[in-house]
Design a protein around this motif. Structure first.
Motif, PDB file in Angstrom:
ATOM      1  N   VAL A 115      28.163  46.510  39.889  1.00  0.00           N
ATOM      2  CA  VAL A 115      28.792  46.070  41.139  1.00  0.00           C
ATOM      3  C   VAL A 115      28.718  47.180  42.177  1.00  0.00           C
ATOM      4  CG1 VAL A 115      30.933  45.328  42.223  1.00  0.00           C
ATOM      5  CG2 VAL A 115      30.309  44.430  39.969  1.00  0.00           C
ATOM      6  N   LEU A 116      29.013  48.406  41.755  1.00  0.00           N
ATOM      7  CA  LEU A 116      28.993  49.521  42.695  1.00  0.00           C
ATOM      8  C   LEU A 116      27.576  49.854  43.152  1.00  0.00           C
ATOM      9  CD1 LEU A 116      31.650  51.896  41.090  1.00  0.00           C
ATOM     10  CD2 LEU A 116      31.902  50.418  43.068  1.00  0.00           C
ATOM     11  N   ALA A 117      26.589  49.499  42.323  1.00  0.00           N
ATOM     12  CA  ALA A 117      25.199  49.755  42.704  1.00  0.00           C
ATOM     13  C   ALA A 117      24.656  48.692  43.646  1.00  0.00           C
ATOM     14  CB  ALA A 117      24.316  49.838  41.457  1.00  0.00           C
ATOM     15  N   SER A 118      25.415  47.615  43.836  1.00  0.00           N
ATOM     16  CA  SER A 118      24.944  46.542  44.705  1.00  0.00           C
ATOM     17  C   SER A 118      24.757  47.055  46.123  1.00  0.00           C
ATOM     18  CB  SER A 118      25.944  45.382  44.712  1.00  0.00           C
ATOM     19  OG  SER A 118      25.600  44.430  45.700  1.00  0.00           O
ATOM     20  N   GLU A 119      23.680  46.637  46.747  1.00  0.00           N
ATOM     21  CA  GLU A 119      23.393  47.020  48.123  1.00  0.00           C
ATOM     22  C   GLU A 119      23.809  45.937  49.110  1.00  0.00           C
ATOM     23  OE1 GLU A 119      19.274  48.021  48.304  1.00  0.00           O
ATOM     24  OE2 GLU A 119      19.477  49.779  46.999  1.00  0.00           O
ATOM     25  N   HIS A 120      24.505  44.919  48.613  1.00  0.00           N
ATOM     26  CA  HIS A 120      24.911  43.830  49.496  1.00  0.00           C
ATOM     27  C   HIS A 120      26.073  44.285  50.384  1.00  0.00           C
ATOM     28  CE1 HIS A 120      26.224  39.977  50.999  1.00  0.00           C
ATOM     29  NE2 HIS A 120      25.187  39.391  50.434  1.00  0.00           N
ATOM     30  N   PRO A 121      25.932  44.224  51.704  1.00  0.00           N
ATOM     31  CA  PRO A 121      26.988  44.717  52.604  1.00  0.00           C
ATOM     32  C   PRO A 121      28.203  43.805  52.666  1.00  0.00           C
ATOM     33  CG  PRO A 121      25.246  43.700  53.892  1.00  0.00           C
ATOM     34  CD  PRO A 121      24.760  43.707  52.461  1.00  0.00           C
ATOM     35  N   GLY A 122      28.099  42.596  52.107  1.00  0.00           N
ATOM     36  CA  GLY A 122      29.191  41.652  52.223  1.00  0.00           C
ATOM     37  C   GLY A 122      30.186  41.675  51.096  1.00  0.00           C
ATOM     38  N   ILE A 123      30.031  42.610  50.136  1.00  0.00           N
ATOM     39  CA  ILE A 123      30.968  42.674  49.020  1.00  0.00           C
ATOM     40  C   ILE A 123      31.581  44.061  48.914  1.00  0.00           C
ATOM     41  CG2 ILE A 123      29.693  40.920  47.727  1.00  0.00           C
ATOM     42  CD1 ILE A 123      28.805  43.293  45.868  1.00  0.00           C
ATOM     43  N   VAL A 124      32.710  44.139  48.234  1.00  0.00           N
ATOM     44  CA  VAL A 124      33.353  45.408  47.928  1.00  0.00           C
ATOM     45  C   VAL A 124      33.921  45.302  46.516  1.00  0.00           C
ATOM     46  CG1 VAL A 124      35.561  44.682  48.951  1.00  0.00           C
ATOM     47  CG2 VAL A 124      35.068  47.116  48.686  1.00  0.00           C
ATOM     48  N   TYR A 125      33.819  46.367  45.755  1.00  0.00           N
ATOM     49  CA  TYR A 125      34.349  46.383  44.386  1.00  0.00           C
ATOM     50  C   TYR A 125      35.848  46.106  44.422  1.00  0.00           C
ATOM     51  CZ  TYR A 125      35.781  48.329  39.849  1.00  0.00           C
ATOM     52  OH  TYR A 125      36.327  48.506  38.604  1.00  0.00           O
ATOM     53  N   GLY A 126      36.303  45.150  43.594  1.00  0.00           N
ATOM     54  CA  GLY A 126      37.699  44.748  43.604  1.00  0.00           C
ATOM     55  C   GLY A 126      38.497  45.177  42.400  1.00  0.00           C
ATOM     56  N   GLY A 127      37.891  45.968  41.490  1.00  0.00           N
ATOM     57  CA  GLY A 127      38.651  46.475  40.368  1.00  0.00           C
ATOM     58  C   GLY A 127      38.245  45.860  39.033  1.00  0.00           C
ATOM     59  N   LEU A 128      38.602  46.552  37.946  1.00  0.00           N
ATOM     60  CA  LEU A 128      38.336  46.110  36.582  1.00  0.00           C
ATOM     61  C   LEU A 128      39.635  45.628  35.943  1.00  0.00           C
ATOM     62  CD1 LEU A 128      36.710  45.850  33.931  1.00  0.00           C
ATOM     63  CD2 LEU A 128      37.148  48.290  33.531  1.00  0.00           C
ATOM     64  N   VAL A 129      39.644  44.369  35.551  1.00  0.00           N
ATOM     65  CA  VAL A 129      40.795  43.778  34.868  1.00  0.00           C
ATOM     66  C   VAL A 129      40.416  43.591  33.403  1.00  0.00           C
ATOM     67  CG1 VAL A 129      42.367  41.813  34.732  1.00  0.00           C
ATOM     68  CG2 VAL A 129      41.512  42.592  36.967  1.00  0.00           C
ATOM     69  N   GLU A 130      41.153  44.225  32.513  1.00  0.00           N
ATOM     70  CA  GLU A 130      40.901  44.126  31.074  1.00  0.00           C
ATOM     71  C   GLU A 130      42.000  43.270  30.441  1.00  0.00           C
ATOM     72  OE1 GLU A 130      38.645  45.123  27.574  1.00  0.00           O
ATOM     73  OE2 GLU A 130      38.256  45.696  29.659  1.00  0.00           O
ATOM     74  N   VAL A 131      41.595  42.239  29.711  1.00  0.00           N
ATOM     75  CA  VAL A 131      42.537  41.344  29.039  1.00  0.00           C
ATOM     76  C   VAL A 131      42.557  41.668  27.552  1.00  0.00           C
ATOM     77  CG1 VAL A 131      43.200  38.940  28.634  1.00  0.00           C
ATOM     78  CG2 VAL A 131      41.978  39.552  30.735  1.00  0.00           C
ATOM     79  N   VAL A 132      43.749  41.831  26.986  1.00  0.00           N
ATOM     80  CA  VAL A 132      43.870  42.077  25.551  1.00  0.00           C
ATOM     81  C   VAL A 132      44.793  41.029  24.937  1.00  0.00           C
ATOM     82  CG1 VAL A 132      43.487  44.556  25.810  1.00  0.00           C
ATOM     83  CG2 VAL A 132      45.815  43.690  25.784  1.00  0.00           C
ATOM     84  N   ASP A 133      44.540  40.721  23.704  1.00  0.00           N
ATOM     85  CA  ASP A 133      45.337  39.765  22.935  1.00  0.00           C
ATOM     86  C   ASP A 133      46.435  40.537  22.221  1.00  0.00           C
ATOM     87  OD1 ASP A 133      46.388  38.028  21.019  1.00  0.00           O
ATOM     88  OD2 ASP A 133      44.451  37.098  20.576  1.00  0.00           O
ATOM     89  N   ALA A 134      47.679  40.317  22.638  1.00  0.00           N
ATOM     90  CA  ALA A 134      48.790  41.065  22.051  1.00  0.00           C
ATOM     91  C   ALA A 134      48.900  40.820  20.554  1.00  0.00           C
ATOM     92  CB  ALA A 134      50.104  40.686  22.747  1.00  0.00           C
ATOM     93  N   ALA A 135      48.661  39.585  20.121  1.00  0.00           N
ATOM     94  CA  ALA A 135      48.825  39.245  18.713  1.00  0.00           C
ATOM     95  C   ALA A 135      47.751  39.864  17.832  1.00  0.00           C
ATOM     96  CB  ALA A 135      48.824  37.721  18.540  1.00  0.00           C
ATOM     97  N   GLU A 136      46.583  40.130  18.409  1.00  0.00           N
ATOM     98  CA  GLU A 136      45.468  40.661  17.631  1.00  0.00           C
ATOM     99  C   GLU A 136      45.124  42.094  18.008  1.00  0.00           C
ATOM    100  OE1 GLU A 136      44.095  38.998  15.212  1.00  0.00           O
ATOM    101  OE2 GLU A 136      45.229  37.157  15.561  1.00  0.00           O
TER     102      GLU A 136
END
Length: 351
Positions: A115-136
């Motif tokens: 995403v950060l390597a993208s040369e598209h001027p119309g986007i901006v990196y919005g962050g990394l969301v990591e989902v974890v399973d509490a039970a596992e």
């Protein structure tokens, strides 16, 4: 969301997590609770799709364009991903956010790099969301020790399925011990308020930049709902901020402070522009833009996180305000710290 002279930039959020953690459930929830915002997605079935956020999430599969094979971080390179982002970011699509839902075995670090390597001027990196399973979670760490590294890269960690565990507090403590300044949010059935990930479309059509009412809409409309898991701090100053002091604050912002958004007035340091600020986790960017005619010179910020000290944050921001006795003329070095975060080339927070 921010506006630049070259056009509106769309945040690209990377949604990662091991198989069965609840990524698709979370994405479906975002589609149903988007408040009218349009969400584009690159999904772990390896395709780019354009989604009306009011449509049934089940329509996703029928609209998928196959990328061919393998998990996303292995199947395409940065230039190929650009092609899909180009499709989703075109103005005619009218999207407000793009979510990349990674394969359960994808490397989040590589997706962020792409995403950060993208040369598209119309986007901006919005962050990394990591989902974890509490039970596992314990078993997942035993089978996949790399999860510790993934969590260390995240900007937001959603601890899903907390309704299935009897020791929720222990799991949350363990996860928090593995993150690096990320906000950690408990959830059931992937229910995370969309406002925590992106700015939902206001009820009336947007004209130009976000208003301050849009920025802190969550304070007024979502009290007692999903936002109960988050803390939100609003800050307004009629006096300009000192750029050096603000950068010191931003460089040392506390763990759990996930998002900062709004506008900053630097007074004599830039008399023509205000600076839109976009911070997600450790990612920070400033966007200078001409001040709209007839508007007040104000700094307007909203800070969102978990387990943050609202009073302390306001005190620290007040300390960033230029005092009456400060020099009336700006020195040329004063803005250097801010300008580090205005560059077109994106730094890689995963490095």
């Amino acid at each position: 969301m921010v506006v630049r002279s070259g056009g509106r930039q769309i945040p690209v959020v990377v949604l990662a997590g091991f198989l069965g953690s609840g990524k698709t459930t979370l994405l479906n929830h975002l589609l149903h609770r988007s408040g009218g915002s349009r969400i584009g997605a690159v999904v772990n079935d390896f395709g780019a799709v354009e989604i009306d956020a009011m449509a049934v999430a089940g329509a996703l599969g029928d609209s998928t364009v196959s990328l061919g094979n393998g998990c996303l971080c292995c199947a395409v390179d940065a230039s190929e991903l650009d092609e899909y982002l180009e499709r989703l970011a075109r103005p005619s699509a009218g999207l407000d956010v793009i979510v990349i839902e990674a394969s359960g075995l994808a490397e989040p670090q590589e997706l962020v790099r792409m995403v950060l390597a993208s040369e598209h001027p119309g986007i901006v990196y919005g962050g990394l969301v990591e989902v974890v399973d509490a039970a596992e979670f314990d078993d997942t760490r035993a089978r996949h020790p790399e999860i510790d590294r993934h969590l260390a890269l995240a900007d937001l960690v959603v601890v899903n399925k907390v309704d299935r565990v009897t020791d929720e507090a222990r799991v949350l403590r363990l996860v928090r011990s593995l993150v690096d300044r990320a906000a950690v949010v408990p959830a059931t059935h992937g229910r995370v308020d969309p406002e925590f990930l992106f700015d939902c479309r206001p009820g009336e059509e947007r004209v130009g930049q976000l208003s301050f009412d849009d920025l802190h809409r969550d304070d007024r409309e979502h009290a007692g709902h999903l936002h109960a898991a988050y803390d939100s701090v609003s800050f307004v100053s009629e006096r300009p901020l000192d750029p050096r002091r603000l950068i010191r604050f931003l460089d040392s912002r506390p763990a759990g402070l996930y998002r900062i958004k709004g506008y900053v007035d630097f007074g004599p340091y830039d008399t023509r522009n205000r600076y839109a600020v976009h911070a997600v986790g450790r990612f920070l960017r400033f966007y200078p833009e001409p001040r709209p005619a007839g508007t007040e010179r104000l700094t307007q910020l909203v800070l969102i996180g978990t387990d943050i000290d609202a009073g302390a944050l306001r005190t620290e921001l007040e300390a960033c305000v230029s005092g009456d006795g400060d020099a009336p003329h700006a020195d040329e070095q004063g803005m250097w710290g801010v300008l580090r975060y205005v560059r077109e080339a994106e730094e890689d927070p995963a490095a």
